[in-house]
Every structure is written in structure tokens, then in C-alpha cells.
Design a protein around this motif. Structure first.
Motif, short mmCIF file in Angstrom:
data_model
loop_
_atom_site.label_atom_id
_atom_site.label_comp_id
_atom_site.label_asym_id
_atom_site.label_seq_id
_atom_site.Cartn_x
_atom_site.Cartn_y
_atom_site.Cartn_z
N HIS A 72 0.67 -1.46 -0.74
CA HIS A 72 0.18 -0.25 0.07
C HIS A 72 0.59 1.41 0.26
O HIS A 72 0.52 2.06 -0.41
CB HIS A 72 -0.90 -0.10 1.11
CG HIS A 72 -2.53 -0.94 1.40
ND1 HIS A 72 -2.86 -0.36 0.03
CD2 HIS A 72 -2.25 -2.32 1.47
CE1 HIS A 72 -3.97 -1.56 0.47
NE2 HIS A 72 -3.56 -2.57 0.78
N ALA A 73 2.17 1.64 0.77
CA ALA A 73 2.82 2.78 0.82
C ALA A 73 3.47 2.76 -0.44
O ALA A 73 3.70 4.30 -0.87
CB ALA A 73 3.99 1.90 1.98
N GLU A 74 3.96 1.61 -1.12
CA GLU A 74 4.82 1.74 -2.42
C GLU A 74 3.62 2.08 -3.66
O GLU A 74 3.84 3.21 -4.22
CB GLU A 74 5.15 0.23 -2.84
CG GLU A 74 5.61 0.40 -4.03
CD GLU A 74 6.37 -1.08 -4.84
OE1 GLU A 74 6.79 -1.18 -5.71
OE2 GLU A 74 6.17 -2.06 -4.14
N LEU A 75 2.56 1.56 -3.70
CA LEU A 75 1.21 2.23 -4.11
C LEU A 75 1.40 3.63 -4.25
O LEU A 75 0.71 4.59 -5.48
CB LEU A 75 0.07 1.52 -4.42
CG LEU A 75 -1.22 1.46 -5.04
CD1 LEU A 75 -0.75 1.21 -6.38
CD2 LEU A 75 -2.16 0.67 -4.70
N ASN A 76 1.30 4.27 -2.60
CA ASN A 76 0.28 5.87 -2.13
C ASN A 76 1.65 6.43 -3.27
O ASN A 76 1.66 7.66 -3.51
CB ASN A 76 0.62 5.58 -1.27
CG ASN A 76 -0.58 5.20 -1.09
OD1 ASN A 76 -2.08 4.60 -1.15
ND2 ASN A 76 -1.15 4.87 0.66
N GLU A 77 3.34 6.11 -3.34
CA GLU A 77 3.96 6.44 -3.91
C GLU A 77 4.02 6.56 -5.62
O GLU A 77 3.95 7.96 -5.85
CB GLU A 77 5.67 6.27 -3.66
CG GLU A 77 6.74 6.90 -4.19
CD GLU A 77 7.40 5.67 -3.49
OE1 GLU A 77 8.71 5.67 -4.89
OE2 GLU A 77 7.72 5.33 -2.86
N LYS A 78 3.37 5.38 -6.17
CA LYS A 78 3.75 5.50 -7.41
C LYS A 78 2.42 5.96 -7.49
O LYS A 78 2.78 6.80 -8.96
CB LYS A 78 3.14 3.76 -8.17
CG LYS A 78 4.14 3.48 -7.92
CD LYS A 78 6.03 3.58 -8.16
CE LYS A 78 6.78 2.41 -7.52
NZ LYS A 78 8.74 2.69 -8.15
#
Length: 117
Positions: A72-78
Motif C-alpha cells: 500500500h505504501a508503494e502504491l501510494n508513492e507510485k
């Protein structure tokens, strides 16, 4: 009554059936060369498969909660740069869906266990 030396009973996790690696691990475990009666061979191969599956599962699925948080953190960043990352976003979303489905299947299987008092 609970004993200190009591080992937890092995249970095949339903979500393992969706993993190609699980089939390969079972095949590898079943190929083990064992001597003795057919029942001894069967028991030894089954135990070997059990050991391999437990080890693999611990390594691959040890902490789904942290995995979901990281995804989820990676998705938010991308998603901040959607146009550059649309392919990666799709891959992350698919992984989140797969991990969530695995977690749901795990708890569904646990809900069917008849707990003893």
C-alpha cells in the motif's frame, strides 16, 4: 490436556493450492528415496513433504500484514506520478488483491476449525 512436547498438527493451507511452487515442493518431497515397507515409505515421504511445505510457507508467507502495508505504501508513492508508473501500479494492485485473497482464504479455513475447550 496440553503437553510441553506437543507439536501442532500439520494442516494443508488451502491457499497453497494456488501456488505453482507448492506443487513442485510436493513433487520434490515425494521423490525422496526411502527403503522399507510401503507404509514406511509412504509415511517418510509424507513427513518430508510436510517439512518442506512448512519451511517454504514460513519463508514465503511469514508476515502478510507487513507485506500489505509495504504494498500500500508503494502504491501510494507510485500513484503520485500515475502517467510514469501505470504498469507498476497495475502490478502492485494485482499483488495486493492476491495477498488479500490469500489472507481471506486463510481465515476462512480457520473459521471452519472446531475448537476444543
Amino acid at each position: 490436556m496440553y503437553h510441553k512436547n506437543h507439536r501442532r498438527q500439520f494442516k494443508f493451507e488451502a491457499y497453497w493450492a494456488d501456488e505453482v511452487e507448492a506443487k513442485q515442493i510436493i513433487e520434490k518431497g515425494w521423490e525422496k528415496q526411502v527403503h522399507g515397507s510401503w507404509i514406511h515409505k509412504w509415511k517418510a515421504k509424507l513427513q518430508h513433504c510436510t517439512t518442506l511445505l512448512k519451511k517454504w510457507s514460513r519463508e514465503k508467507f511469514s508476515n502478510n500484514k507487513k507485506r500489505m502495508e509495504a504494498l500500500h505504501a508503494e502504491l501510494n508513492e507510485k500513484q503520485l506520478r500515475w502517467d510514469e508508473n501505470h504498469v507498476k501500479i497495475k502490478c502492485i494492485t494485482q499483488e495486493i488483491t492476491k495477498t488479500g485473497a490469500r489472507e481471506e482464504q486463510y481465515w476462512h479455513q480457520r473459521s471452519k476449525i472446531k475448537w476444543l475447550p
